[in-house]
Design a protein around this motif. Structure first.
Motif, PDB file in Angstrom:
ATOM      1  N   ASN A  19      -7.022  50.255 -13.556  1.00  0.00           N
ATOM      2  CA  ASN A  19      -6.988  49.594 -14.401  1.00  0.00           C
ATOM      3  C   ASN A  19      -6.794  47.975 -14.005  1.00  0.00           C
ATOM      4  N   ASN A  53      -8.448  59.510 -19.244  1.00  0.00           N
ATOM      5  CA  ASN A  53      -7.435  58.621 -19.329  1.00  0.00           C
ATOM      6  C   ASN A  53      -6.276  59.258 -19.009  1.00  0.00           C
ATOM      7  N   ASN A  54      -5.534  59.484 -17.742  1.00  0.00           N
ATOM      8  CA  ASN A  54      -4.298  60.318 -17.811  1.00  0.00           C
ATOM      9  C   ASN A  54      -4.534  61.704 -18.023  1.00  0.00           C
ATOM     10  N   VAL A  58     -11.394  60.596 -23.052  1.00  0.00           N
ATOM     11  CA  VAL A  58     -11.299  59.204 -23.774  1.00  0.00           C
ATOM     12  C   VAL A  58     -12.555  59.268 -24.666  1.00  0.00           C
ATOM     13  N   THR A  63     -14.820  52.994 -27.732  1.00  0.00           N
ATOM     14  CA  THR A  63     -14.323  52.055 -26.569  1.00  0.00           C
ATOM     15  C   THR A  63     -15.732  51.559 -25.950  1.00  0.00           C
ATOM     16  N   ILE A  66     -16.067  50.924 -21.718  1.00  0.00           N
ATOM     17  CA  ILE A  66     -16.257  51.805 -20.530  1.00  0.00           C
ATOM     18  C   ILE A  66     -17.646  51.799 -20.457  1.00  0.00           C
ATOM     19  N   THR A 125      -4.566  51.729 -18.619  1.00  0.00           N
ATOM     20  CA  THR A 125      -4.344  52.769 -17.709  1.00  0.00           C
ATOM     21  C   THR A 125      -5.541  52.882 -16.599  1.00  0.00           C
ATOM     22  N   ASP A 126      -5.328  53.532 -15.749  1.00  0.00           N
ATOM     23  CA  ASP A 126      -6.404  53.977 -15.013  1.00  0.00           C
ATOM     24  C   ASP A 126      -7.450  54.864 -15.641  1.00  0.00           C
ATOM     25  N   ILE A 127      -8.659  54.966 -15.218  1.00  0.00           N
ATOM     26  CA  ILE A 127      -9.563  55.710 -15.576  1.00  0.00           C
ATOM     27  C   ILE A 127     -10.310  56.563 -14.790  1.00  0.00           C
TER      28      ILE A 127
END
Length: 142
Positions: A19, A53-54, A58, A63, A66, A125-127
């Protein structure tokens, strides 16, 4: 080594994008090991894409930030020569895109997948981009 001819296979790889630390143009390339014998070839018929996402899928339809491109590299060549739009594949409903002709991977040719971020990764967050290559391993017939 195949147990049946052809043997269905799914080859999977996951690319992580941090992120805020993954600006436009950031790419990650992973090598997939096919473990084929000298008399075998791998044929890739489709690819599946998920954005996580975690470890939670997603909702990419909501969104717009992305956006990724996927490139398949078999041996020294990009196959096909243009990258795939990952967001289009995900928004298609099934998250799977069938190829019009199979991608062929011969013995000792590396199979690599490159994912490039076309938008800066944001969202708190990280993707992770999870790619599954759907195909089969078969004995070469001459």
């Amino acid at each position: 080594m195949v147990n049946q001819d052809p043997q269905p296979d799914i080859f999977e790889t996951t690319m992580a994008f941090a992120n805020g630390a993954s600006p436009v143009g950031t790419s990650v390339t992973n090598t997939i090991f096919t473990h084929q014998g000298h008399n075998e070839e791998v044929r890739i018929y489709a690819l599946s894409v998920q954005v996580l996402n975690n470890t939670t899928k997603v909702d990419i339809s909501a969104t717009a930030e992305i956006d990724f491109q996927i490139t398949l590299i078999a041996g020294p060549n990009e196959v096909p020569s243009k990258p795939f739009d990952a967001s289009w594949i995900i928004r298609s409903g099934e998250g799977v895109m069938a190829l019009t002709c199979p991608v062929l991977v011969k013995f000792k040719q590396p199979l690599r997948v490159r994912v490039e971020a076309m938008e800066a990764v944001v969202g708190g967050t990280d993707i992770e981009v999870k790619i599954q290559l759907i195909g089969e391993t078969g004995v070469i017939k001459v």
